[in-house]
Design a protein around this motif. Structure first.
Motif, PDB file in Angstrom:
ATOM      1  N   THR B  67       0.831  -1.209   0.000  1.00  0.00           N
ATOM      2  CA  THR B  67       0.000   0.000   0.000  1.00  0.00           C
ATOM      3  C   THR B  67       0.862   1.254   0.000  1.00  0.00           C
ATOM      4  O   THR B  67       0.686   2.139  -0.830  1.00  0.00           O
ATOM      5  N   VAL B  68       1.812   1.313   0.934  1.00  0.00           N
ATOM      6  CA  VAL B  68       2.595   2.549   1.036  1.00  0.00           C
ATOM      7  C   VAL B  68       3.458   2.766  -0.208  1.00  0.00           C
ATOM      8  O   VAL B  68       3.614   3.898  -0.674  1.00  0.00           O
ATOM      9  N   ILE B  71       0.911   3.828  -3.257  1.00  0.00           N
ATOM     10  CA  ILE B  71       0.432   5.215  -3.271  1.00  0.00           C
ATOM     11  C   ILE B  71       1.480   6.088  -3.961  1.00  0.00           C
ATOM     12  O   ILE B  71       1.163   6.964  -4.756  1.00  0.00           O
ATOM     13  N   VAL B  72       2.745   5.816  -3.671  1.00  0.00           N
ATOM     14  CA  VAL B  72       3.826   6.576  -4.302  1.00  0.00           C
ATOM     15  C   VAL B  72       3.741   6.474  -5.824  1.00  0.00           C
ATOM     16  O   VAL B  72       3.812   7.474  -6.534  1.00  0.00           O
ATOM     17  N   GLU B  74       1.181   5.807  -7.758  1.00  0.00           N
ATOM     18  CA  GLU B  74       0.039   6.538  -8.326  1.00  0.00           C
ATOM     19  C   GLU B  74       0.360   8.028  -8.432  1.00  0.00           C
ATOM     20  O   GLU B  74       0.101   8.654  -9.451  1.00  0.00           O
TER      21      GLU B  74
END
Lengths: 336, 465
Positions: B67-68, B71-72, B74
């Motif tokens: 997830t972390v 997000i980067v 995107e």
């Protein structure tokens, strides 16, 4: 290839939907999605900040357990916001993110730290390890809302550099608001001393939020599109003050759902304030209007149909999730 | 000072290469978790509960890091590739938005129930949660690969001017999103994820079976992983072959780079091994300067689907600059070579299992342990072939990567974040490896099961709780 006009899809954007032209509908919906992110992940940030006020291992475990099942889902609202901004206003997505290049990476760095830290904290139960990851959790939980707030401030006030006094103040205001949110959430999730003591921080943060929000508006009022005395601005400020009073009163009286709803209302109020101060602009730094930035009708319609089908479904997931973990976290459960 | 284009490309490469590990783990683990949950609820056997609990921990930590890092990715489209985002947002933004709403939300919310809710929800809802989490991971890949496959073989669009900027305007959504590349990519990727996780599980299990720690748990793991390996490893080669043919048809430049084919030629052989005769040939492996072991006609057969005399267009006859040939050439060879090794390994294990000697072959155990991370490595190599091989295009034939980078971005800014990400992502990798190793060593069931009599040898490691 099929002519665009041959597809019935392309007519949807011509007429209003729910009484709103699609551009305005999407402008509003984007802020609703961002507000939902801030209201939900906001309490995760707030719990992270309140983590700093707890020394006891058991209490720290309780705070982590309170947000454990939820934070992943909460954070996805930010991803959805990013995706929708990309899909609906691609030119704003590109311009805004590349203009605030280093700030964006500060946001991403904070989110990495905040996402990773609680998971790491739980991996090992020795003091040194937990002390470091506890600190990382606190730093990430403060830095994420601060940098996000500065970003929103830069967006709203059309700041072209790194930041302005007004956008930094918005950053601090958002931190304060997330602490209120976290305290209100812990009202639902904890009992006894832990609840009472975090409530106190919530009340202090509530006052700080009101002061900072007004200060940010006054600092940023020189920007040409900002109308501090507009009826909507004054109304939203008034509603925020009322909701703040409702939060303080309700949390004192043990009406924790009311208190939490009052804080969520303030979060949406802040986001609505940003949206109404912006509109009809969507990127004040370059004077771009929402009308000029919107994607063309066919892809807009596809995204609209997708969102209309999927967002209600997402709401159902959240109801299922939150009702499965309803009620305060028990101490024994926290240690498992 | 480094160029903003180079720095942005390197940064995207670094963040993608690290990120992809975690979705591979999630997507590959998902079917296993659904199976374990189903068996646990159906049979009430403790070993399935242990399997579900242990591998859920691995899933959960993979999901968080995924997830972390995701997000980067995107947001990097906006920060580093703003010109691409502006021009292609009409086609590219939609799938990303739908991915978030349809897939990521499903996965993230039900993961909360799946990880924390075993004692809180009914068996039925719990089972459903495992299915939704799995469905979420697979739907995520679906939308991401729809977007990616459009960049590889773009269709259903027109070039138009909007607000004075050239934009790729969506004309035919069905042509654009039901892209001919998509099915090949999706099947190849998802099978690769399952294969990689099966290899990982088999490797970890083989280590413990070899050490003879908790036989019931690890023997079960090893058998299930091997069964999945036996199906997924040969499948990967079969659709990989068809995928290669599709690349030859639709991206001849990439195919030529995969084969280091500079001159257009017919009856081309597939280079199995290519030893450089001088140092410079490592970085530019032209056919004529290599000591080559090749299968005659096979490249032609691959490209055309059976015609040994088929002609392959060489890089010299394609007007745009070639991608970095050496990277594509060697990555492709390593990927195929490793794929062959996995098939061999699967059959080796299958034969031993059939003979009833699965847990007695020390060499097999060592081979499995040694191969446990090779599946993920192979996925990386495959993506390097796909993404480096399509350069210089960000959208094949439509937009060059250099034209997609944010116009205002300075080399200094891009370098600063590149250095930052190399640091942060290296730390993430170290941390993830550490946590995973620790989970495997300390949190896997350590209770030594009662000897089952089938080749239970050596000393039982005592319970170290």
């Amino acid at each position: 290839m099929i002519e665009p006009t041959a597809l019935p899809l392309s007519t949807l954007a011509d007429g209003p939907l729910f009484g709103l032209p699609l551009t305005r509908l999407w402008f509003g919906l984007l802020f609703v999605v961002f507000g939902t992110f801030l209201a939900l992940d906001g309490f995760d940030f707030g719990v992270g900040a309140l983590f700093a006020t707890r020394d006891d291992d058991g209490e720290r475990e309780q705070l982590l357990s309170a947000i454990g099942p939820f934070w992943d889902g909460n954070e996805v609202w930010l991803v959805v916001f990013g995706g929708l901004l990309f899909a609906v206003f691609p030119v704003v997505y590109g311009d805004l993110f590349s203009r605030h290049y280093l700030l964006m990476f500060a946001i991403l760095g904070s989110l990495i730290l905040r996402g990773l830290a609680p998971e790491m904290y739980e991996q090992r139960h020795d003091r040194q390890w937990q002390r470091y990851w506890g600190r990382a959790f606190i730093v990430g939980s403060l830095a994420a809302p601060f940098t996000l707030g500065v970003f929103v401030g830069n967006w709203l006030f059309g700041v072209r550099g790194v930041a302005s006094a007004a956008s930094l103040t918005i950053g601090l205001a958002v931190v304060a608001l997330t602490v209120v949110d976290g305290a209100a959430f812990l009202g639902l999730k904890t009992r006894g001393d832990l609840r009472l003591e975090t409530r106190l921080f919530g009340h202090v943060a509530q006052v700080a939020y009101l002061v900072l929000a007004v200060a940010a508006l006054l600092l940023g009022r020189s920007a040409s599109h900002i109308d501090v005395t507009a009826p909507t601005t004054l109304t939203l400020l008034g509603v925020t003050v009322v909701l703040a009073a409702v939060y303080v009163t309700a949390s004192r009286r043990g009406r924790h759902y009311v208190a939490f709803a009052a804080v969520a209302g303030q979060v949406y109020g802040l986001v609505a304030l940003v949206a109404t101060l912006l509109y009809p602009l969507v990127d004040p730094a370059v004077g771009r209007t929402a009308e000029a930035a919107i994607v063309s009708p066919l892809p807009l319609n596809l995204t609209t149909i997708g969102a209309a089908l999927l967002l209600p479904l997402v709401a159902v997931y959240f109801v299922v999730l939150y009702s499965a973990f309803d009620g305060p976290v028990d101490e024994p459960e926290a240690y498992s | 000072m480094i160029d903003a284009v180079i720095a942005s490309r390197l940064q995207f490469a670094v963040t993608t290469i690290v990120h992809i590990i975690f979705p591979v783990m999630s997507m590959g683990l998902a079917p296993f978790l659904i199976y374990f949950t189903w068996k646990e609820i159906r049979t009430d056997e403790q070993v399935y509960q242990q399997l579900r609990e242990f591998w859920t921990k691995v899933f959960a930590i993979s999901f968080v890091v995924g997830t972390v890092t995701g997000i980067v990715l995107e947001f990097e489209f906006g920060t580093n590739f703003a010109a691409f985002s502006t021009a292609a947002g009409e086609l590219f933004g939609g799938p990303l938005a739908i991915e978030g709403m349809m897939a990521f939300m499903l996965e993230a919310t039900f993961l909360g129930i799946f990880v924390f809710g075993r004692d809180r929800v009914t068996d039925r809802l719990y089972m459903l949660s495992s299915v939704f989490v799995g469905l979420g991971t697979w739907l995520s890949a679906l939308w991401i690969l729809i977007a990616n496959s459009w960049m590889q073989t773009p269709r259903g669009f027109e070039m138009a001017m909007q607000n004075g900027q050239p934009v790729v305007s969506l004309v035919d959504p069905i042509a654009a999103y039901a892209n001919p590349r998509f099915p090949w990519m999706y099947v190849h990727m998802q099978n690769a994820a399952v294969l990689s996780v099966a290899l990982f599980m088999a490797g970890v299990a083989a280590y413990f079976v070899w050490m003879n720690r908790d036989t019931a748990f690890w023997r079960k793991t090893m058998k299930i992983a091997l069964a999945v390996l036996l199906i997924s490893a040969p499948l990967q080669a079969i659709h990989g072959d068809a995928y290669g043919r599709h690349v030859a048809e639709t991206q001849p430049q990439k195919f030529a780079a995969m084969e280091a084919q500079y001159d257009t030629d017919s009856s081309v052989g597939l280079k199995l091994l290519a030893f450089p005769t001088s140092f410079s040939d490592i970085t530019d492996p032209r056919a004529e300067n290599l000591f080559v072991i090749e299968l005659p006609f096979v490249a032609s057969i691959l490209a055309s689907g059976g015609d040994p005399g088929a002609s392959i267009t060489g890089l010299n006859d394609i007007p745009t600059e070639a991608p970095p040939v050496a990277i594509v050439f060697w990555a492709f060879r390593a990927m195929v070579g490793l794929g062959m090794w996995f098939i061999l390994l699967a059959f080796w294990g299958g034969i031993r299992w059939y003979q009833g000697r699965l847990f007695d072959d020390d060499l097999l155990a060592k081979a499995l342990v040694g191969s446990s991370l090779l599946g993920i490595l192979t996925v990386e190599l495959g993506w390097i072939v796909t993404e480096v091989g399509r350069q210089p295009w960000v959208i094949q034939g439509v937009m060059k990567t250099s034209a997609g980078v944010s116009p205002g971005l300075t080399g200094a800014e891009a370098l600063a974040t590149l250095v930052g990400f190399v640091g942060v992502y290296s730390a993430l990798l170290v941390l993830y490896s550490y946590v995973l190793t620790r989970l495997i060593r300390e949190e896997a069931p350590t209770r030594a099961a009662t000897p089952t009599g089938d080749g239970n040898r050596g000393v039982t490691v005592p319970n170290d709780d």
